[in-house]
Design a protein around this motif. Structure first.
Motif, PDB file in Angstrom:
ATOM      1  N   LEU A 143     -18.570   2.800  21.905  1.00 11.20           N
ATOM      2  CA  LEU A 143     -18.757   4.037  22.654  1.00 11.20           C
ATOM      3  C   LEU A 143     -17.952   4.069  23.948  1.00 11.20           C
ATOM      4  O   LEU A 143     -17.611   5.139  24.438  1.00 11.20           O
ATOM      5  CB  LEU A 143     -20.234   4.254  22.953  1.00 11.20           C
TER       6      LEU A 143
ATOM      7  N   CYS B  99     -11.784  13.447  21.429  1.00  7.92           N
ATOM      8  CA  CYS B  99     -12.783  12.409  21.696  1.00  7.92           C
ATOM      9  C   CYS B  99     -12.628  11.854  23.111  1.00  7.92           C
ATOM     10  O   CYS B  99     -13.615  11.527  23.768  1.00  7.92           O
ATOM     11  CB  CYS B  99     -12.671  11.302  20.651  1.00  7.92           C
TER      12      CYS B  99
ATOM     13  N   THR C 251     -14.198   5.300  18.692  1.00 11.78           N
ATOM     14  CA  THR C 251     -15.131   6.316  18.210  1.00 11.78           C
ATOM     15  C   THR C 251     -14.396   7.337  17.358  1.00 11.78           C
ATOM     16  O   THR C 251     -14.865   7.720  16.278  1.00 11.78           O
ATOM     17  CB  THR C 251     -15.840   7.014  19.384  1.00 11.78           C
TER      18      THR C 251
ATOM     19  N   ARG D 106     -19.962  10.993  22.519  1.00  6.39           N
ATOM     20  CA  ARG D 106     -19.349  10.037  21.578  1.00  6.39           C
ATOM     21  C   ARG D 106     -20.422   9.302  20.778  1.00  6.39           C
ATOM     22  O   ARG D 106     -20.252   9.051  19.587  1.00  6.39           O
ATOM     23  CB  ARG D 106     -18.467   9.032  22.330  1.00  6.39           C
ATOM     24  N   ARG D 107     -21.541   8.978  21.416  1.00  9.10           N
ATOM     25  CA  ARG D 107     -22.635   8.316  20.702  1.00  9.10           C
ATOM     26  C   ARG D 107     -23.140   9.187  19.561  1.00  9.10           C
ATOM     27  O   ARG D 107     -23.334   8.708  18.441  1.00  9.10           O
ATOM     28  CB  ARG D 107     -23.780   7.991  21.666  1.00  9.10           C
TER      29      ARG D 107
ATOM     30  N   SER E 163     -12.968   5.521  23.506  1.00  9.81           N
ATOM     31  CA  SER E 163     -12.918   6.785  22.774  1.00  9.81           C
ATOM     32  C   SER E 163     -12.053   6.688  21.525  1.00  9.81           C
ATOM     33  O   SER E 163     -12.358   7.331  20.512  1.00  9.81           O
ATOM     34  CB  SER E 163     -12.436   7.915  23.687  1.00  9.81           C
TER      35      SER E 163
ATOM     36  N   ALA F 263     -20.584   9.196  16.813  1.00 12.43           N
ATOM     37  CA  ALA F 263     -20.514   7.893  16.136  1.00 12.43           C
ATOM     38  C   ALA F 263     -21.708   7.671  15.215  1.00 12.43           C
ATOM     39  O   ALA F 263     -21.544   7.188  14.085  1.00 12.43           O
ATOM     40  CB  ALA F 263     -20.437   6.769  17.174  1.00 12.43           C
TER      41      ALA F 263
END
Length: 90
Positions: free
Chosen positions: A5, A64, A11, A72-73, A8, A76
């Motif tokens: 995370l 991203c 991810t 991003r979490r 970027s 992902a």
């Protein structure tokens, strides 16, 4: 996951791999993985990246990089769930 995370590009690559896998197994990305108004389990963040990379592979990385760590979490986690689901369906 924390290291992923924080980067970027990692991810974005995970989302890209999920999209490629879905595309190959199902013959395309479903609307529920792309469009915000479609019902489905994909997070809005994943959809944002999937749309960005649809016609320009580098765009998913640029988009991203603009996301927060929390965004991003979400992208992902959806990518991981999608990969597992797609592999199980194949």
């Amino acid at each position: 996951m924390h290291e992923l995370l924080d980067d970027s590009a990692s991810t974005a690559r995970l989302v890209e791999l999920a999209c490629i896998t879905i595309d190959r197994v199902f013959g395309g990305l479903p609307a529920s993985a792309l469009y915000d108004h479609e019902p489905g389990p994909a997070s809005l963040e994943f959809r944002r990246l999937a749309r960005a990379g649809l016609y320009d592979g580098a765009a998913v990385y640029r988009e991203c990089a603009l996301m927060t760590r929390i965004e991003r979490r979400e992208a992902a986690y959806t990518a991981l769930d999608s990969l597992v689901s797609t592999i199980n369906a194949a």
